[in-house]
Design a protein around this motif. Structure first.
Motif, PDB file in Angstrom:
ATOM      1  N   TYR A  92       0.834  -1.205   0.000  1.00  0.00           N
ATOM      2  CA  TYR A  92       0.000   0.000   0.000  1.00  0.00           C
ATOM      3  C   TYR A  92       0.870   1.258   0.000  1.00  0.00           C
ATOM      4  O   TYR A  92       0.626   2.205  -0.753  1.00  0.00           O
ATOM      5  N   ARG A  93       1.888   1.242   0.825  1.00  0.00           N
ATOM      6  CA  ARG A  93       2.764   2.407   0.914  1.00  0.00           C
ATOM      7  C   ARG A  93       3.479   2.662  -0.421  1.00  0.00           C
ATOM      8  O   ARG A  93       3.591   3.793  -0.894  1.00  0.00           O
ATOM      9  N   LEU A  94       3.951   1.586  -1.044  1.00  0.00           N
ATOM     10  CA  LEU A  94       4.628   1.699  -2.337  1.00  0.00           C
ATOM     11  C   LEU A  94       3.733   2.373  -3.374  1.00  0.00           C
ATOM     12  O   LEU A  94       4.136   3.305  -4.072  1.00  0.00           O
ATOM     13  N   HIS A  95       2.501   1.890  -3.446  1.00  0.00           N
ATOM     14  CA  HIS A  95       1.576   2.442  -4.425  1.00  0.00           C
ATOM     15  C   HIS A  95       1.230   3.898  -4.114  1.00  0.00           C
ATOM     16  O   HIS A  95       1.123   4.725  -5.011  1.00  0.00           O
ATOM     17  N   SER A  96       1.046   4.182  -2.842  1.00  0.00           N
ATOM     18  CA  SER A  96       0.714   5.550  -2.460  1.00  0.00           C
ATOM     19  C   SER A  96       1.837   6.509  -2.817  1.00  0.00           C
ATOM     20  O   SER A  96       1.597   7.602  -3.339  1.00  0.00           O
ATOM     21  N   GLU A  97       3.054   6.085  -2.531  1.00  0.00           N
ATOM     22  CA  GLU A  97       4.192   6.945  -2.847  1.00  0.00           C
ATOM     23  C   GLU A  97       4.307   7.181  -4.348  1.00  0.00           C
ATOM     24  O   GLU A  97       4.550   8.298  -4.801  1.00  0.00           O
ATOM     25  N   ALA A  98       4.121   6.102  -5.117  1.00  0.00           N
ATOM     26  CA  ALA A  98       4.182   6.253  -6.577  1.00  0.00           C
ATOM     27  C   ALA A  98       3.128   7.231  -7.051  1.00  0.00           C
ATOM     28  O   ALA A  98       3.395   8.103  -7.881  1.00  0.00           O
ATOM     29  N   LYS A  99       1.932   7.107  -6.486  1.00  0.00           N
ATOM     30  CA  LYS A  99       0.869   8.006  -6.922  1.00  0.00           C
ATOM     31  C   LYS A  99       1.159   9.453  -6.527  1.00  0.00           C
ATOM     32  O   LYS A  99       0.918  10.376  -7.305  1.00  0.00           O
ATOM     33  N   ALA A 100       1.682   9.634  -5.315  1.00  0.00           N
ATOM     34  CA  ALA A 100       2.002  10.988  -4.871  1.00  0.00           C
ATOM     35  C   ALA A 100       3.076  11.615  -5.769  1.00  0.00           C
ATOM     36  O   ALA A 100       3.025  12.802  -6.082  1.00  0.00           O
ATOM     37  N   LYS A 101       4.011  10.804  -6.193  1.00  0.00           N
ATOM     38  CA  LYS A 101       5.138  11.342  -6.959  1.00  0.00           C
ATOM     39  C   LYS A 101       4.805  11.536  -8.443  1.00  0.00           C
ATOM     40  O   LYS A 101       5.162  12.545  -9.041  1.00  0.00           O
ATOM     41  N   THR A 102       4.116  10.565  -9.030  1.00  0.00           N
ATOM     42  CA  THR A 102       3.909  10.610 -10.480  1.00  0.00           C
ATOM     43  C   THR A 102       2.458  10.831 -10.882  1.00  0.00           C
ATOM     44  O   THR A 102       2.181  11.052 -12.061  1.00  0.00           O
ATOM     45  N   GLY A 103       1.553  10.717  -9.902  1.00  0.00           N
ATOM     46  CA  GLY A 103       0.148  10.843 -10.246  1.00  0.00           C
ATOM     47  C   GLY A 103      -0.489   9.528 -10.631  1.00  0.00           C
ATOM     48  O   GLY A 103      -1.686   9.450 -10.864  1.00  0.00           O
ATOM     49  N   HIS A 104       0.328   8.469 -10.711  1.00  0.00           N
ATOM     50  CA  HIS A 104      -0.201   7.172 -11.114  1.00  0.00           C
ATOM     51  C   HIS A 104       0.247   6.052 -10.185  1.00  0.00           C
ATOM     52  O   HIS A 104       1.408   6.023  -9.770  1.00  0.00           O
TER      53      HIS A 104
END
Lengths: 201, 201
Positions: A92-104
């Motif tokens: 969950y954290r991995l996905h959240s960080e990716a979304k925060a950084k790239t929008g996806h």
DNA sequence: ACTATAGTTGACCGGTCGGTCTAGGTCAAG
DNA sequence: CTTGACCTAGACCGACCGGTCAACTATAGT
């Protein structure tokens, strides 16, 4: 200069990031080189082909992930069942960080490559396949520990671990498609129901 | 001639097959045209872009799949729980046929596109997302029917259907990566354990 | 028979693809 | 001071990318 001997490493890191954010086919050797600040000649000095770079990157990524898994996630400071939930937290954290950084939400780096390349490159497919197989091992260990402690029923640890990996990959893909990390948070814990009993497999 | 007015349809069919066997990026407009026996100019007469062809193909594929689901798989000739297992049978058969024909398990046509394109094309991502959402509906219906019949406990049918779709996608990806349809056969039935109870989601 | 429309054809666009090649620079060991 | 291995540089290769365009043909309505 700062870049004296890390050229190869920069290529690996850049490729990992770009492949993860987009895809294998969409990212060209040229772009990897540009982003890494490396000339094409140097690329082909270190790697005979784009595929070889990818394989090297996969191997490195798996080692890093496995270390994190063993050192941070599956540590024996909490009961085994809790450790599996901690793996989901990490996802969950991995996905959240990716979304925060790239929008996806970018899904699983291994699953992405598997989905895109399995029908087209046997070498890459075999490599990712081995990653999935290797990932089953620590999960199996945790499951058996849980069963021994009575936290879980006696189970077919091999089949259960395999089913859990499939579910984890499915969750990653759903989170990516919906561009929503919360899917992992909401549906993740159901992984504990996915117990294959002996004789069922 | 035989091809009088099915040009558009041939493009859609060819694209579906090629994308499924390989990937979106790996298959060019040129190749689709060559394989369909259509000139490029005609392609762009019917579709403004490669993406639009893909979206049209996705819509068509979903309608076909949904019809098959409702007419063949989820028919009420057997108890609801058995119908879910019949969906897995179909998945197994699809993968087996693909492997027999091409040598490769190709996974899920929707999942493949989702994995490859979700971070790169919002239009395609939204389309596949809707397919997944739409797929949850008939599954939810079956689940609720099973619960009403007492074959399953009272459950959160929405969350359960979502988890099941994720698991189905995960299984497809694993079968593709291992190039082995049997994974679906062996691990498939565990989907019935994936019941989210009310209040758990 | 005339016209408008739908569909077809293939040449063409700038740009990028993965990969090759040759020439030159850097550096440590002898 | 020289050699040879390691590394860098960038021009270059043919093929292909998604997409455009203008000219052409076939067909249907009047």
């Amino acid at each position: 200069m700062t870049q004296v001997r890390d050229t190869k490493q920069r290529l690996l890191d850049t490729a990992r990031e770009l492949f993860y954010a987009r895809s294998y086919e969409d990212v060209g050797v040229q772009e990897i080189c540009r982003e890494a600040g490396v000339k094409k000649g140097s690329f082909y000095h270190f790697f005979p082909s784009k595929r070889d770079l990818t394989v090297a990157m996969l191997d490195e990524s798996w080692i890093q992930f496995r270390d994190m898994l063993l050192n941070d996630v599956f540590v024996r400071d909490i009961p085994p069942v809790q450790r599996i939930l901690r793996l989901l937290d990490m996802q969950y954290r991995l996905h959240s960080e990716a979304k925060a950084k790239t929008g996806h939400v970018s899904g699983c780096p291994f699953g992405n490559l598997a989905g895109e390349m399995s029908t087209r490159d046997e070498v890459i497919r075999e490599r990712v396949k081995r990653v999935f197989r290797d990932l089953e091992v620590p999960i199996r260990d945790v499951l058996e520990e849980a069963a021994a402690a009575g936290d879980l029923p006696e189970l077919d640890s091999r089949a259960t671990a395999c089913a859990m990996v499939a579910y984890l990959e499915g969750l990653s893909l759903m989170a990516k498609t919906h561009n929503d990390p919360d899917i992992v948070k909401q549906l993740g814990p159901a992984i504990l129901k996915l117990i294959v009993l002996p004789g069922e497999g």
